[in-house]
Design a protein around this motif. Structure first.
Motif, mmCIF file in Angstrom:
data_model
loop_
_atom_site.group_PDB
_atom_site.id
_atom_site.type_symbol
_atom_site.label_atom_id
_atom_site.label_comp_id
_atom_site.label_asym_id
_atom_site.label_seq_id
_atom_site.Cartn_x
_atom_site.Cartn_y
_atom_site.Cartn_z
ATOM 1 N N HIS A 1 0.842 -1.193 0.000
ATOM 2 C CA HIS A 1 0.000 0.000 0.000
ATOM 3 C C HIS A 1 0.882 1.251 0.000
ATOM 4 O O HIS A 1 0.716 2.157 -0.827
ATOM 5 C CB HIS A 1 -0.921 -0.015 1.221
ATOM 6 N N ASP A 2 1.854 1.295 0.926
ATOM 7 C CA ASP A 2 2.788 2.423 0.999
ATOM 8 C C ASP A 2 3.541 2.596 -0.319
ATOM 9 O O ASP A 2 3.712 3.723 -0.803
ATOM 10 C CB ASP A 2 3.817 2.186 2.099
ATOM 11 N N THR B 1 -7.635 5.274 1.673
ATOM 12 C CA THR B 1 -8.398 4.306 0.885
ATOM 13 C C THR B 1 -7.598 3.018 0.853
ATOM 14 O O THR B 1 -6.640 2.884 0.097
ATOM 15 C CB THR B 1 -8.633 4.806 -0.559
ATOM 16 N N GLY B 2 -7.938 2.065 1.702
ATOM 17 C CA GLY B 2 -7.183 0.819 1.792
ATOM 18 C C GLY B 2 -7.173 0.050 0.490
ATOM 19 O O GLY B 2 -8.037 0.252 -0.380
ATOM 20 N N LYS C 1 -16.344 -0.174 -6.538
ATOM 21 C CA LYS C 1 -16.558 1.255 -6.288
ATOM 22 C C LYS C 1 -15.283 1.952 -5.838
ATOM 23 O O LYS C 1 -15.317 3.100 -5.397
ATOM 24 C CB LYS C 1 -17.637 1.430 -5.218
ATOM 25 N N GLY C 2 -14.147 1.239 -5.912
ATOM 26 C CA GLY C 2 -12.900 1.773 -5.386
ATOM 27 C C GLY C 2 -12.490 3.100 -5.980
ATOM 28 O O GLY C 2 -12.063 4.011 -5.269
ATOM 29 N N GLY C 3 -12.618 3.233 -7.301
ATOM 30 C CA GLY C 3 -12.250 4.473 -7.956
ATOM 31 C C GLY C 3 -13.103 5.640 -7.499
ATOM 32 O O GLY C 3 -12.601 6.743 -7.268
ATOM 33 N N ASN D 1 -12.803 10.683 -1.581
ATOM 34 C CA ASN D 1 -11.865 10.986 -0.502
ATOM 35 C C ASN D 1 -10.951 12.146 -0.874
ATOM 36 O O ASN D 1 -10.644 13.009 -0.046
ATOM 37 C CB ASN D 1 -11.019 9.752 -0.159
ATOM 38 N N TYR D 2 -10.531 12.164 -2.142
ATOM 39 C CA TYR D 2 -9.662 13.241 -2.602
ATOM 40 C C TYR D 2 -10.375 14.592 -2.548
ATOM 41 O O TYR D 2 -9.847 15.564 -1.996
ATOM 42 C CB TYR D 2 -9.173 12.967 -4.024
ATOM 43 N N TYR D 3 -11.588 14.657 -3.111
ATOM 44 C CA TYR D 3 -12.292 15.935 -3.145
ATOM 45 C C TYR D 3 -12.708 16.399 -1.751
ATOM 46 O O TYR D 3 -12.724 17.599 -1.454
ATOM 47 C CB TYR D 3 -13.510 15.833 -4.068
#
Length: 370
Positions: free
Chosen positions: A251-252, A345-346, A354-356, A362-364
């Protein structure tokens, strides 16, 4: 007892996650601000102003005594090593041997300013020297094998004995009849006073991927590699300060590579990313690629690893769509919001159907509140 859970992801297929894989994919980034000041900057600023010798390695050996020892199995168990490295003995002339580098004079030092603050950065152009310094600083001078695909590291918390020496000198000037040994027991509780964060970079091809593999000119690729590598480590620094977390988890790494690529060429090239992870012939995996570097310490079965390959490939696809939708990186605020949205977002969410959408939301949300 069934320890698996079904997860629908992009391209309409499902994954069954074992307990070990669920544990590996658990999102360790939580939303707790943890920014901290870095107290080593004054020391390195003074070095930048006063350095006249031009040989960075001479100072490094004083700061980090382990750099005065050769690479040998078990050397950290010797009394001499313990005296110098763990207790800060500074009579370096008494050492019977030292760490021999091929080209110590080529090591470059720079204080880098980024969105997470400032940090000293060492760039080591000789690959063998890079390996030796990593073995010394990270592995107590033991000849641990360093993967070819590893080209940089963020060291978080290493004793700088020159800083301790300065603290001692300043304290004794104010307390000439005081007991430094007693005071030192208080100093060691305040780690920012004497522990350094620093980034060490090599100049070899990024992820051990050749210029030919990407269809690039050699010189351009080396330049891009150094840039990606630096921005990658600065992203780890950001997450470390923002969330108190930076690790060798996939993830990192996906987040750090995303920022590294975007800040180097202006957009996210998913083909590059697939090559970096050894997935250029997906679903086939290229053995020896970086992907396996991040699971060595985890008890993942061969089936888990196959599942992880699918997850990483789909995460790359989702991040590519995300990058295309929000466009070119516009500011440090934009960069911070992208990093934090990806952190929060894991991976299991990122690769869901629905990940995208969740990543964009989350960004907005971050951008509007920043």
């Amino acid at each position: 007892m069934d320890n698996s859970v079904s997860l629908k992801i992009n391209q309409e297929f499902s994954l069954n996650l074992s307990h070990a894989l669920k544990e590996y994919l658990f999102n360790k980034f939580d939303n707790k601000p943890l920014y901290s000041e870095e107290s080593s900057i004054e020391f390195w600023d003074n070095y930048s102003k006063n350095n006249t010798s031009g040989n960075v390695f001479d100072l490094l050996k004083k700061c980090y005594p382990q750099l005065n020892f050769p690479i040998e199995t078990g050397i950290d168990k010797s009394e001499l090593y313990k005296e110098f490295v763990f207790k800060g003995k500074i009579d370096l002339a008494s050492l019977p041997s030292c760490l021999e580098l091929t080209n110590s004079k080529s090591i470059k030092f720079e204080n880098i300013i980024c969105s997470a603050g400032r940090i000293p950065v060492l760039t080591i152009s000789n690959e063998k020297d890079f390996v030796k310094i990593i073995q010394s600083l990270l592995h107590k001078n033991n000849p641990v094998e360093i993967p070819q695909s590893m080209g940089a590291v963020l060291i978080n918390g290493i004793n700088n004995w020159e800083r301790i020496k300065i603290l001692k000198s300043q304290w004794l000037a104010k307390n000439p009849f005081g007991n430094w040994n007693q005071e030192f027991s208080n100093v060691i509780l305040n780690k920012p006073l004497y522990k350094d964060r620093l980034i060490i970079l090599s100049t070899k091809p990024y992820s051990n991927v050749s210029a030919k593999q990407l269809g690039l000119d050699e010189d351009i690729w080396i330049s891009n590699s150094v840039s990606i590598r630096l921005e990658h480590e600065l992203t780890h620094l950001y997450t470390l300060k923002r969330y108190g977390h930076a690790s060798n988890n996939l993830h990192d790494e996906l987040i750090a590579d995303y920022i590294g690529i975007v800040k180097t060429i202006g957009y996210y090239d998913k083909w590059w990313m697939q090559n970096f992870m050894g997935l250029e012939e997906y679903p086939k995996y290229r053995r020896g690629a970086r992907l396996e570097n991040y699971v060595q310490e985890n008890r993942l079965s061969q089936e888990d690893f196959k599942q992880l390959i699918k997850i990483v490939k789909n995460a790359i696809e989702t991040i590519a769509i995300f990058d295309e939708k929000i466009g070119k990186l516009a500011s440090s605020k934009d960069e911070s919001c992208r990093i934090e949205a990806l952190c929060e977002t894991g991976l299991t969410i990122l690769v869901s159907q629905k990940g995208g959408d969740i990543l964009l939301d989350n960004y907005y949300e971050k951008f509007n509140k920043f």
